[in-house]
Scaffold this active site. Sequence first.
Site, mmCIF file in Angstrom:
data_model
loop_
_atom_site.group_PDB
_atom_site.id
_atom_site.type_symbol
_atom_site.label_atom_id
_atom_site.label_comp_id
_atom_site.label_asym_id
_atom_site.label_seq_id
_atom_site.Cartn_x
_atom_site.Cartn_y
_atom_site.Cartn_z
ATOM 1 N N ASP A 3 0.827 -1.208 0.000
ATOM 2 C CA ASP A 3 0.000 0.000 0.000
ATOM 3 C C ASP A 3 0.861 1.258 0.000
ATOM 4 O O ASP A 3 2.056 1.231 0.320
ATOM 5 C CB ASP A 3 -0.888 -0.019 1.260
ATOM 6 C CG ASP A 3 -2.223 0.659 1.042
ATOM 7 O OD1 ASP A 3 -2.329 1.480 0.125
ATOM 8 O OD2 ASP A 3 -3.155 0.359 1.809
ATOM 9 N N ASP A 19 -10.836 1.993 -2.807
ATOM 10 C CA ASP A 19 -11.292 1.792 -1.420
ATOM 11 C C ASP A 19 -12.812 1.832 -1.342
ATOM 12 O O ASP A 19 -13.384 1.606 -0.290
ATOM 13 C CB ASP A 19 -10.710 2.879 -0.512
ATOM 14 C CG ASP A 19 -9.359 2.470 0.060
ATOM 15 O OD1 ASP A 19 -8.966 1.301 -0.116
ATOM 16 O OD2 ASP A 19 -8.682 3.324 0.666
#
Length: 732
Positions: A480, A550
């Site tokens: 990430d 997301d």
Amino acid sequence: MSIRFSEESQTFSLRTKSSSYIMRRNEYGYLLHMYYGERLEDENLDYLIQLQDRGFSPNPNEVGNDRTFSLDVLPQEFSSDGICDYRICSIEVKNGDGSFAFSGKVADYRINSGKYELKGMPSLWTTEEDTVDTLEIRLEDTATNLNVILYYSVFEEKDIITRTVRVVNRGSDTVYLNRVMSVTMDFMDSDYDLIHFDGRHTMERELHRVPLSYGVQSIGSCRGASSHQHNPFMILCSKDTTEDFGHCYGFSLVYSGNFLCEVEKDQYDQTRLTMGLHTKYFSWQLKAGESFQAPEVVMAYSGRGLTHLSHLYHHIYRNNLCRSPYAKLPRQIVINSWEAAYFTFDEEKLLNIARAALDMGAELFVLDDGWFGKRDDDSSGLGDWEVNTDKLSHGLDGLADRICGMGLQFGLWVEPEMISENSNLYREHPDWCLQMPHRPVSRGRYQLVLDLSRKDVCDYIIGFMNHILDTVKVSYIKWDMNRNITDAWSSIEEADKQGEIYHRYMLGLYYVLDHIVLTHPDVLFVGCSGGGGRYDPGMLYYHPQIWCSDNTDAAARLKIQYGTSFAYPIQTMESHVSVCPNHQTGRTVPLHTRGVVAMDGIFGYELDATKLTADEKAECREQTIRYKKYYPLIAQGDYYRLTNPYEDLYLTAWEHVSPDRKYALLCVVLTDKEANAPQKYVKLKGLDPNKFYKIEGMDRSFSGQLLMSAGLPVPFSLGQYEAVQYYLETEE
Ligand code: GLA
């Protein structure tokens, strides 16, 4: 050979299966861009250049008093700067004498078989089935001895041309490069639309289509990542272009950091497009003898509309981009802990979720954020990559053993490029993050960015990551990057090299990934940057799949996945079923629809499986079985966008068709429900018109021709956000 040079007409011609790309060296040595488009047999295009005396467009010295020859008007392959051309340019150089100028003329050229290689940056590679030839053209500025080498690799069968540029300082002075574009593309007309993909965190890659207008349209990122806001992929298309019709050109930059794409419609209704590294914050010092390599651009032309253009990109990115063996392997069905537990968990809670998900058909448990250092929320811990034993009493390996003991594989979240001020790493190495002298550093999600332009920092990351990979049974890593870069200043570089930091950061990141990802081919690496903030071919070189957004709301994902599909293969989009009301939008969508939408990608779950009812679990179990059955179609099939979610407000439909056209999967989601609504039909695409298809759950079969011409009725009873999925198979 797909590349030829004609001495007689001084023409370079590049040919793929369906396109031609033609350049010509003119009598003064300038390299003119003559044509890119439908494949031509007659390549004598001289007649296209119509020279006129154009007021206020200057003439280079060597043409004498010929007022009709101006670089300000002529289509060029790599433009000059400071010498007669006022349009956006290919390069900006500050020379040793302080002048801002470049004027390159063809010095020599080479044609080789095989593809060029880029050192230190991702790029397409070739497989045994590819015939690839490469053209290198060296341009020389005789005033400064600065050389620019233009590279073109032609993937003949795959209908793709890749380009890049290398600048070599053969002079004796140090120069500064303030702009180096990987591609410059001149068109003699301007009747085009520009399609680009923009958005924001949790709403990435929304399609925007705008007509070209006078002046410069500029799209790019200065965020240190390709970004949620803009994607390094552009389409230029004739105004009448649809999914199935029209001329369109794709430009895709294989790079994950700051990028710039500019399109200029000039005073004579001509178009110039450039794409490459962003010029803001960029200034590269090039000493005598040094060279600078620009990233690669992948270009495709389709004379048959946008669907075919996407197929060209899907095909090449599936086969020639990702280095991981997983690019060709079936992916496991993931259960991810993030939306199930966020930062609040212990071993027992995780094991319970994993056990419940196992029952649903999950195959791999991913432990997301929160497992290391002091990490009870996002304000601390980044940099301390040791397990938090208050949460995981048996350590990471203990948890991994237990998960694997259940028959699941184990995956882990990491964010190696970042550092929290509240971490031991920061206390030990405060100079390891990007920060400017005499200025307090800016935070994003409370965190700072490590200085990956430094080799010692990169080696530290390689060290701890390889330690985890070599000591814990991990099969999957979610990599990430949860903030964008600011304060780009490195404590180890001199003042006049600080304009290199953004690009050096990317080179550092690619070096790190080379030494972690490529040395662990047995691990599936998944890209992520707050979802899809770094969804680009540079990252796909390392990660066969990327967490698409997301935003897990299935209704929102319809648009996100639609936009993503223009350049990127479906099997690169990780997509999960989560709970409702959805955590990002508050929307409630039936579980069945959430499954249908997540199957338009790499399918998985992101929820607390222990909280599902028995019926919901059974439905999930059935989803995972269906996904396994459909997977070959989703991974290798041709993808058809049957509707445009920005125009067709009533329903969204898409289809996967196997390469042999024997199988297809049609998916339809009703996005708006009207009372007493008109009956809707969906027309399929890509089927064999002469074959008959059985549709699962229906008692008759239909010819491909009928399904494509008359279509199928959308069940009238569908409510808002309800979905249907039809699996088609040809009759023997
Ligand atoms: C990012 C990711 C999420 C999750 C969180 C953890 O936002 O996109 O999926 O991993 O980080 O902090």
